[in-house]
Design an enzyme around this catalytic site. Structure first.
Site, PDB file in Angstrom:
ATOM      1  N   ASP A  97       0.992   6.230  17.947  1.00  0.00           N
ATOM      2  CA  ASP A  97       1.044   4.764  18.025  1.00  0.00           C
ATOM      3  C   ASP A  97       2.498   4.354  17.875  1.00  0.00           C
ATOM      4  O   ASP A  97       3.273   5.037  17.188  1.00  0.00           O
ATOM      5  CB  ASP A  97       0.181   4.145  16.904  1.00  0.00           C
ATOM      6  CG  ASP A  97      -0.258   2.726  17.239  1.00  0.00           C
ATOM      7  OD1 ASP A  97      -1.461   2.507  17.429  1.00  0.00           O
ATOM      8  OD2 ASP A  97       0.621   1.840  17.331  1.00  0.00           O
ATOM      9  N   LEU A 136     -18.672   1.519  20.543  1.00  0.00           N
ATOM     10  CA  LEU A 136     -18.558   1.490  19.081  1.00  0.00           C
ATOM     11  C   LEU A 136     -18.651   0.062  18.597  1.00  0.00           C
ATOM     12  O   LEU A 136     -17.918  -0.804  19.054  1.00  0.00           O
ATOM     13  CB  LEU A 136     -17.212   2.070  18.637  1.00  0.00           C
ATOM     14  CG  LEU A 136     -16.811   3.429  19.203  1.00  0.00           C
ATOM     15  CD1 LEU A 136     -15.434   3.829  18.695  1.00  0.00           C
ATOM     16  CD2 LEU A 136     -17.853   4.472  18.823  1.00  0.00           C
ATOM     17  N   GLY A 140     -27.642 -17.788  15.494  1.00  0.00           N
ATOM     18  CA  GLY A 140     -26.630 -18.313  14.581  1.00  0.00           C
ATOM     19  C   GLY A 140     -25.565 -19.083  15.328  1.00  0.00           C
ATOM     20  O   GLY A 140     -25.864 -19.788  16.303  1.00  0.00           O
ATOM     21  N   CYS A 168     -14.337  -8.121  21.238  1.00  0.00           N
ATOM     22  CA  CYS A 168     -14.916  -7.484  22.441  1.00  0.00           C
ATOM     23  C   CYS A 168     -15.678  -8.445  23.340  1.00  0.00           C
ATOM     24  O   CYS A 168     -15.311  -8.645  24.498  1.00  0.00           O
ATOM     25  CB  CYS A 168     -15.824  -6.342  22.021  1.00  0.00           C
ATOM     26  SG  CYS A 168     -14.882  -4.995  21.322  1.00  0.00           S
TER      27      CYS A 168
HETATM   28  C1  UDX Z   1     -19.585  -4.910  20.519  1.00  0.00           C
HETATM   29  C2  UDX Z   1     -20.641  -3.966  21.123  1.00  0.00           C
HETATM   30  O1  UDX Z   1     -21.834  -4.032  20.337  1.00  0.00           O
HETATM   31  C3  UDX Z   1     -20.090  -2.549  21.203  1.00  0.00           C
HETATM   32  O2  UDX Z   1     -21.042  -1.703  21.830  1.00  0.00           O
HETATM   33  C4  UDX Z   1     -18.807  -2.578  22.020  1.00  0.00           C
HETATM   34  O3  UDX Z   1     -18.243  -1.323  22.192  1.00  0.00           O
HETATM   35  C5  UDX Z   1     -17.797  -3.519  21.374  1.00  0.00           C
HETATM   36  O4  UDX Z   1     -18.376  -4.824  21.282  1.00  0.00           O
HETATM   37  P1  UDX Z   1     -18.774  -5.524  18.061  1.00  0.00           P
HETATM   38  O5  UDX Z   1     -17.966  -6.588  18.694  1.00  0.00           O
HETATM   39  O6  UDX Z   1     -18.128  -4.652  17.038  1.00  0.00           O
HETATM   40  O7  UDX Z   1     -19.365  -4.527  19.174  1.00  0.00           O
HETATM   41  O8  UDX Z   1     -20.000  -6.185  17.297  1.00  0.00           O
HETATM   42  P2  UDX Z   1     -21.519  -6.603  17.588  1.00  0.00           P
HETATM   43  O9  UDX Z   1     -22.353  -6.094  16.491  1.00  0.00           O
HETATM   44  O10 UDX Z   1     -21.940  -6.277  18.956  1.00  0.00           O
HETATM   45  O11 UDX Z   1     -21.431  -8.187  17.396  1.00  0.00           O
HETATM   46  C6  UDX Z   1     -20.586  -9.002  18.177  1.00  0.00           C
HETATM   47  C7  UDX Z   1     -20.801 -10.446  17.800  1.00  0.00           C
HETATM   48  O12 UDX Z   1     -22.117 -10.883  18.158  1.00  0.00           O
HETATM   49  C8  UDX Z   1     -20.652 -10.760  16.307  1.00  0.00           C
HETATM   50  O13 UDX Z   1     -19.962 -11.975  16.140  1.00  0.00           O
HETATM   51  C9  UDX Z   1     -22.094 -10.888  15.826  1.00  0.00           C
HETATM   52  O14 UDX Z   1     -22.204 -11.738  14.711  1.00  0.00           O
HETATM   53  C10 UDX Z   1     -22.768 -11.484  17.050  1.00  0.00           C
HETATM   54  N1  UDX Z   1     -24.200 -11.170  17.127  1.00  0.00           N
HETATM   55  C11 UDX Z   1     -24.603  -9.878  17.267  1.00  0.00           C
HETATM   56  C12 UDX Z   1     -25.128 -12.196  17.081  1.00  0.00           C
HETATM   57  O15 UDX Z   1     -24.778 -13.382  16.953  1.00  0.00           O
HETATM   58  N2  UDX Z   1     -26.459 -11.888  17.188  1.00  0.00           N
HETATM   59  C13 UDX Z   1     -26.902 -10.614  17.334  1.00  0.00           C
HETATM   60  O16 UDX Z   1     -28.128 -10.422  17.430  1.00  0.00           O
HETATM   61  C14 UDX Z   1     -25.955  -9.582  17.379  1.00  0.00           C
END
Ligand code: UDX
Length: 439
Positions: A30, A149, A254, A261
């Site tokens: 990095d 991930l 929510g 992401c």
């Molecule tokens: C996401 C994808 O899940 C993962 O596979 C990808 O590689 C990267 O992006 P991440 O951003 O870490 O991962 O979190 P995730 O658990 O997917 O939640 C993303 C957002 O959605 C959060 O703000 C979470 O609060 C929201 N969320 C998630 C909801 O509002 N409702 C849900 O049912 C699930």
């Protein structure tokens, strides 16, 4: 096989540490000296469940450097794990990816496999391969290997993945990648290993993330309609989840999705559609619906609080989701900005990211590392992240410490019957309001 991983963010570091855990020797590169020095001292620069332990367990197979040439020359396989943030037009900014590619090309000393783990638009691997092989004495084989991930469970998602996707069009890298991931496809991990063409692998990542984002945006719209019609979203999603075709995940309602992401991947997919003459209407709708949802709790506050000026508010939970210290694109930021704009006094609580938040807000808000302190004498509280500490908080304490126990819950943390028993005024998403008092 010597592996180099470029970029020690959430994806890069988790990938490096887990590859070391299944037996590979990995050098992490990095340009950020602070991060590399911290790793050399044995400390992870990010919080991710289980990462610290694995880092320590595999320290003999892991090394860290800022010297790109040294790392890339040593490696047989190089994983590119740099960020691809949004440009202002929504497209993915590939500058960090191509900085690494340029540096790999300059360090060229033998044939290599270059694995693109960063989320990149379809066709990027092709461009990377052309760039690397143009006027080169050595052969570069470029593979697309998207990551799935989820922050907070990234280590588990890497070691027990739902699937490993490898996109390649040549035999040499097909063999190398198979060997590299072999331990994860066997007992006890048993990950499905899917070999596809490069374009399909690149598309697979956007298609999956956008589908999950769409699911969240859709169920939030259903929640908003539940509120208007007297239905209860928790009861509705429960009934839906029994249908195997729908499943029970990503139906949590929510204040919408945040994080680095989904926000950038929806914009990039929308842009990819536009530039290919294929409008992605559902993606556009997801972006719009989520933007509205991110401020829906504030709408409730603004329509029920007479005047925000001078009101004391506790904002509970700051990271974009629980179990991560990541504040990027966190919904709490947009909400705190509006509260401050309206003249509210803001107390914030988070079990992990108070320091990060301090860097953004300085003395414009007050910081507390316990919920008890954060809510003391507050006019109302807003719940932004469903941390365990918040979900399991004794509801009677809201009545004990606050001026009035009025809660706006953006993550539906509490059971309506428990809230009623605790005599709290409670607004949540897609469910009926409890209690009568006003701020
Ligand atoms: C996401 C994808 O899940 C993962 O596979 C990808 O590689 C990267 O992006 P991440 O951003 O870490 O991962 O979190 P995730 O658990 O997917 O939640 C993303 C957002 O959605 C959060 O703000 C979470 O609060 C929201 N969320 C998630 C909801 O509002 N409702 C849900 O049912 C699930």
């Amino acid at each position: 096989m010597e592996i180099a991983v470029a970029g020690v963010g959430y994806v890069g570091l988790t990938t490096a540490v887990c590859l070391a855990d299944i037996g590979h020797t990995v050098i992490c590169v990095d340009i950020d000296k602070k991060k590399i020095n911290s790793l050399k001292d044995g400390n992870s620069p990010i919080y991710e469940d289980g990462l610290g332990e694995l880092l320590n367990k595999n320290k003999d197979r892991l090394s860290y450097t800022t010297e790109e040439k040294l790392a890339y020359q040593k490696a047989d396989v190089i994983f590119v794990c740099t960020g691809t943030p949004s440009r202002s037009n929504g497209s993915a900014n590939l500058d960090y990816v191509f900085n690494v590619i340029n540096s790999i090309k300059k360090s060229s000393n033998k044939d290599k496999v270059v694995v693109i783990k960063s989320t990149v638009p379809v066709g990027t691997c092709d461009k990377v391969e052309k760039k690397l092989n143009d006027n080169s004495k050595h052969k570069f084989y470029v593979v697309s290997n998207p990551e799935f991930l989820s922050q907070g469970s990234a280590v588990k998602d890497m070691l027990l993945p739902s699937r490993i996707i490898v996109g390649t069009d040549d035999l040499y890298s097909t063999e190398i990648m198979k060997k590299l991931y072999e331990p994860l496809t066997k007992i006890p991990y048993c990950a499905p290993y899917l070999l596809v063409d490069r374009e399909s692998a690149e598309m697979a990542k956007y298609a999956a993330n956008n589908f999950l984002a769409l699911k969240i945006a859709y169920i939030n719209e259903v929640a908003n309609l539940c509120e208007k019609t007297g239905a209860d979203i928790k009861a509705v999603t429960k009934t839906m989840s029994y249908d195997k075709r729908i499943g029970d995940s990503f139906l949590k309602t929510g204040i919408g999705f945040g994080g680095s992401c989904f926000k950038k991947d929806t914009k990039a997919f929308d842009y990819l559609g536009k530039t290919n003459g294929c409008e992605m209407k559902t993606v556009k709708a997801t972006i719009d619906a989520n933007q509205k949802q991110n401020l829906i709790l504030l709408d409730k506050v603004l329509s029920t609080v007479d005047n925000l000026n001078g009101k004391k508010v506790a904002v509970l939970g700051l990271s974009f989701k629980p179990k991560t210290d990541d504040l990027r694109d966190s919904v709490s930021i947009a909400n705190v900005d509006v509260l401050l704009e309206y003249g509210a006094e803001v107390n914030v609580y988070d079990p992990l990211v108070l320091d990060g938040f301090k860097k953004l807000y300085g003395d414009r808000v007050s910081y507390y590392d316990t919920i008890d302190e954060a809510i003391k004498k507050c006019d109302f509280a807003m719940i932004m992240t469903e941390w365990d500490e918040i979900v399991s908080y004794d509801l009677n304490k809201y009545r004990k410490y606050m001026k009035k126990p009025i809660i706006y819950d953006g993550r539906n943390c509490y059971d309506l019957e428990d809230v009623k028993k605790a005599k709290i005024v409670y607004y949540s998403i897609g469910r009926r309001k409890i209690g009568k008092d006003k701020v």
